[in-house]
Design an enzyme around this catalytic site. Structure first.
Site, PDB file in Angstrom:
ATOM      1  N   TYR A 130       1.111 -15.395  -5.274  1.00  0.00           N
ATOM      2  CA  TYR A 130       0.582 -14.387  -4.835  1.00  0.00           C
ATOM      3  C   TYR A 130       0.975 -12.983  -5.198  1.00  0.00           C
ATOM      4  O   TYR A 130       0.193 -12.088  -5.328  1.00  0.00           O
ATOM      5  CB  TYR A 130       1.038 -14.588  -3.061  1.00  0.00           C
ATOM      6  CG  TYR A 130       0.776 -13.167  -2.144  1.00  0.00           C
ATOM      7  CD1 TYR A 130      -0.480 -13.210  -1.730  1.00  0.00           C
ATOM      8  CD2 TYR A 130       1.847 -12.391  -1.984  1.00  0.00           C
ATOM      9  CE1 TYR A 130      -0.769 -12.178  -0.784  1.00  0.00           C
ATOM     10  CE2 TYR A 130       1.861 -11.332  -0.942  1.00  0.00           C
ATOM     11  CZ  TYR A 130       0.449 -11.292  -0.503  1.00  0.00           C
ATOM     12  OH  TYR A 130       0.114 -10.180   0.434  1.00  0.00           O
TER      13      TYR A 130
ATOM     14  N   ARG B 239      15.553  -8.028   4.970  1.00  0.00           N
ATOM     15  CA  ARG B 239      14.326  -7.496   4.842  1.00  0.00           C
ATOM     16  C   ARG B 239      14.208  -6.236   5.533  1.00  0.00           C
ATOM     17  O   ARG B 239      15.311  -5.536   6.330  1.00  0.00           O
ATOM     18  CB  ARG B 239      13.395  -8.346   5.681  1.00  0.00           C
ATOM     19  CG  ARG B 239      13.087  -9.741   4.949  1.00  0.00           C
ATOM     20  CD  ARG B 239      12.407  -9.851   3.799  1.00  0.00           C
ATOM     21  NE  ARG B 239      12.039 -11.023   2.919  1.00  0.00           N
ATOM     22  CZ  ARG B 239      13.156 -11.853   2.601  1.00  0.00           C
ATOM     23  NH1 ARG B 239      14.520 -11.366   2.296  1.00  0.00           N
ATOM     24  NH2 ARG B 239      12.637 -13.083   2.089  1.00  0.00           N
TER      25      ARG B 239
HETATM   26  P1  NAD Z   1      -4.679 -11.119   7.581  1.00  0.00           P
HETATM   27  O1  NAD Z   1      -4.523 -12.440   7.096  1.00  0.00           O
HETATM   28  O2  NAD Z   1      -4.540 -10.938   9.022  1.00  0.00           O
HETATM   29  O3  NAD Z   1      -6.058 -10.417   7.099  1.00  0.00           O
HETATM   30  C1  NAD Z   1      -6.670 -10.783   5.799  1.00  0.00           C
HETATM   31  C2  NAD Z   1      -7.907 -11.004   6.385  1.00  0.00           C
HETATM   32  O4  NAD Z   1      -8.866 -11.398   5.325  1.00  0.00           O
HETATM   33  C3  NAD Z   1      -8.341 -12.052   7.265  1.00  0.00           C
HETATM   34  O5  NAD Z   1      -8.983 -11.633   8.498  1.00  0.00           O
HETATM   35  C4  NAD Z   1      -9.084 -13.150   6.529  1.00  0.00           C
HETATM   36  O6  NAD Z   1     -10.102 -13.802   7.340  1.00  0.00           O
HETATM   37  C5  NAD Z   1      -9.850 -12.203   5.509  1.00  0.00           C
HETATM   38  N1  NAD Z   1     -10.351 -12.931   4.439  1.00  0.00           N
HETATM   39  C6  NAD Z   1      -9.812 -13.914   3.796  1.00  0.00           C
HETATM   40  N2  NAD Z   1     -10.633 -14.648   2.784  1.00  0.00           N
HETATM   41  C7  NAD Z   1     -11.757 -13.704   3.009  1.00  0.00           C
HETATM   42  C8  NAD Z   1     -13.233 -13.807   2.079  1.00  0.00           C
HETATM   43  N3  NAD Z   1     -13.256 -14.607   1.200  1.00  0.00           N
HETATM   44  N4  NAD Z   1     -14.060 -13.059   2.665  1.00  0.00           N
HETATM   45  C9  NAD Z   1     -13.876 -12.176   3.555  1.00  0.00           C
HETATM   46  N5  NAD Z   1     -12.559 -11.960   4.145  1.00  0.00           N
HETATM   47  C10 NAD Z   1     -11.654 -12.849   4.038  1.00  0.00           C
HETATM   48  O7  NAD Z   1      -3.380 -10.353   6.785  1.00  0.00           O
HETATM   49  P2  NAD Z   1      -2.780  -9.025   6.839  1.00  0.00           P
HETATM   50  O8  NAD Z   1      -1.556  -8.959   7.292  1.00  0.00           O
HETATM   51  O9  NAD Z   1      -3.687  -8.134   7.709  1.00  0.00           O
HETATM   52  O10 NAD Z   1      -2.901  -8.474   5.363  1.00  0.00           O
HETATM   53  C11 NAD Z   1      -3.984  -7.567   4.858  1.00  0.00           C
HETATM   54  C12 NAD Z   1      -4.040  -7.110   3.419  1.00  0.00           C
HETATM   55  O11 NAD Z   1      -2.566  -6.515   3.406  1.00  0.00           O
HETATM   56  C13 NAD Z   1      -3.620  -8.341   2.687  1.00  0.00           C
HETATM   57  O12 NAD Z   1      -4.451  -7.972   1.378  1.00  0.00           O
HETATM   58  C14 NAD Z   1      -2.362  -8.648   2.244  1.00  0.00           C
HETATM   59  O13 NAD Z   1      -2.095  -9.325   1.054  1.00  0.00           O
HETATM   60  C15 NAD Z   1      -1.849  -7.492   2.211  1.00  0.00           C
HETATM   61  N6  NAD Z   1      -0.322  -7.254   2.576  1.00  0.00           N
HETATM   62  C16 NAD Z   1       0.153  -7.433   3.948  1.00  0.00           C
HETATM   63  C17 NAD Z   1       1.408  -7.515   4.285  1.00  0.00           C
HETATM   64  C18 NAD Z   1       1.770  -7.686   5.720  1.00  0.00           C
HETATM   65  O14 NAD Z   1       3.171  -7.652   5.876  1.00  0.00           O
HETATM   66  N7  NAD Z   1       1.045  -8.025   6.723  1.00  0.00           N
HETATM   67  C19 NAD Z   1       2.281  -7.211   3.341  1.00  0.00           C
HETATM   68  C20 NAD Z   1       2.053  -6.818   1.995  1.00  0.00           C
HETATM   69  C21 NAD Z   1       0.467  -6.755   1.844  1.00  0.00           C
END
Ligand code: NAD
Length: 316
Positions: free
Chosen positions: A147, A218
């Protein structure tokens, strides 16, 4: 008023961002592979589509000025250490196709949600000291998970699209964002939501299980602070990746204790050291973002966890 696409708008950060932008008066198209789970009508227009497909990326980016890209196949440490191939495959497809679609549809600005998982794991293996991670420490690269490697790859891809096609890109390295209206069960949830669910479901005298020894360090950033920082970054001239997180280090034990205190219940902690627990010590260095965006976190763990726990308690 700008026309904005928010991808992943059915998920945690994306649905908050779509609503935040809509409330500011922007016209927002939300896209996700699923309907918004917890926030009703976060966007002016919402479409369910799979962004691994280039044609869908082209449709999604039609007639918008900027894109906030949150769509990703991801989850907490249990998920990203188990599901590796699909995480890399899906996210590389989503991000390569989105960037190319932005160029073809003349989008001006693209925001990418990168992660603290890009930092070398060797810098984060000593729980006896707090690892304040600075942006420049990303190289020589050695992320601990596929990831993290995919996020680093996409950062480089964003820079290449800027150099070759003039697409303005902004990159945030998020450090553990938490808050209400996010996944709290099912295997993709992260520590604050998982611990809140366990405490909410427990009765007086029960114990909850902590993954690892609880001494992992963290920092966690409340979602409202994340919105403000992300919006400022997108409007700024800062083109390099930037940490968005909290620099207040906290052990998982202390995090669990705070949630237990908020619940008012009498709950013990027990430990399962066979579960994945990630690196030993990780914290955000915020020197650069303070200079670049004049931003720092404002919500305390007590306030943020109170909001998060209350919502999850209602849900369970
Ligand atoms: P989340 O899983 O709630 O949101 C991601 C969304 O992407 C989901 O709703 C999922 O259905 C959608 N998705 C997945 N595959 C898809 C596809 N093929 N087509 C369309 N939509 C698709 O996660 P989040 O916590 O809201 O994270 C959002 C972003 O931030 C991500 O890129 C994640 O890697 C990044 N991020 C989050 C955190 C955190 O602490 N939450 C930390 C670092 C990075």
């Amino acid at each position: 008023m700008e026309r904005v696409l928010v991808t992943g708008a059915g998920g945690f950060i994306g649905s908050h961002m779509a609503k935040y932008l809509k409330d500011k008066g922007h016209w927002v198209r939300g896209v996700d592979i699923k309907e918004p789970e917890f926030i009703e009508n976060p966007a002016n227009e919402f479409e369910v589509m799979d962004l691994r497909d280039k044609g869908n990326c082209l449709n999604a980016t039609k007639d918008v000025d900027s894109v906030f890209s949150f769509a990703a196949n991801m989850g907490g440490i249990g998920f990203i250490t188990k599901v590796k191939a699909d995480v890399m495959h899906d996210n590389v497809l989503i991000n390569t196709n989105m960037l190319k679609a932005c160029v073809e549809n003349d989008v001006e600005r693209f925001f990418f949600a990168s992660s603290a998982c890009i930092y070398p794991h060797e810098l984060q293996e000593d729980a006896s000291k707090i690892a304040y991670l600075k942006e420049k420490e990303a190289y020589p690269a050695s992320p601990g998970t596929p990831y993290g490697w995919e996020k680093l790859f996409t950062e480089i891809m964003c820079e290449s699209f800027t150099e070759d096609y003039g697409l303005e890109t902004r990159m945030a390295r998020y450090h553990n964002i938490y808050g209400p209206y996010g996944t709290y069960k099912g295997g993709r949830e992260k520590a604050p939501a998982a611990l809140s669910r366990k405490v909410a479901m427990a009765e007086d005298g029960d114990s909850i299980t902590i993954w690892g020894d609880g001494k992992q360090i963290r920092s966690f950033l409340y979602i409202d602070d994340c919105m403000e920082a992300t919006y400022r970054l997108m409007q700024s001239d800062h083109k390099e990746p930037l940490n968005i997180g909290s620099d207040e280090a906290i052990s998982i034990n202390r995090l669990a204790d705070l949630i237990i205190e908020i619940s008012g219940k009498d709950i013990e902690k027990e430990y399962d050291t066979s579960k994945p627990q990630g690196v030993r010590s990780r914290n955000a260095d915020l020197t650069l973002i303070k200079q670049a965006l004049d931003w720092k976190p404002t919500v305390s763990y007590e306030q943020g966890l109170e909001e998060t726990y209350s919502w999850i308690e209602q849900m369970v």
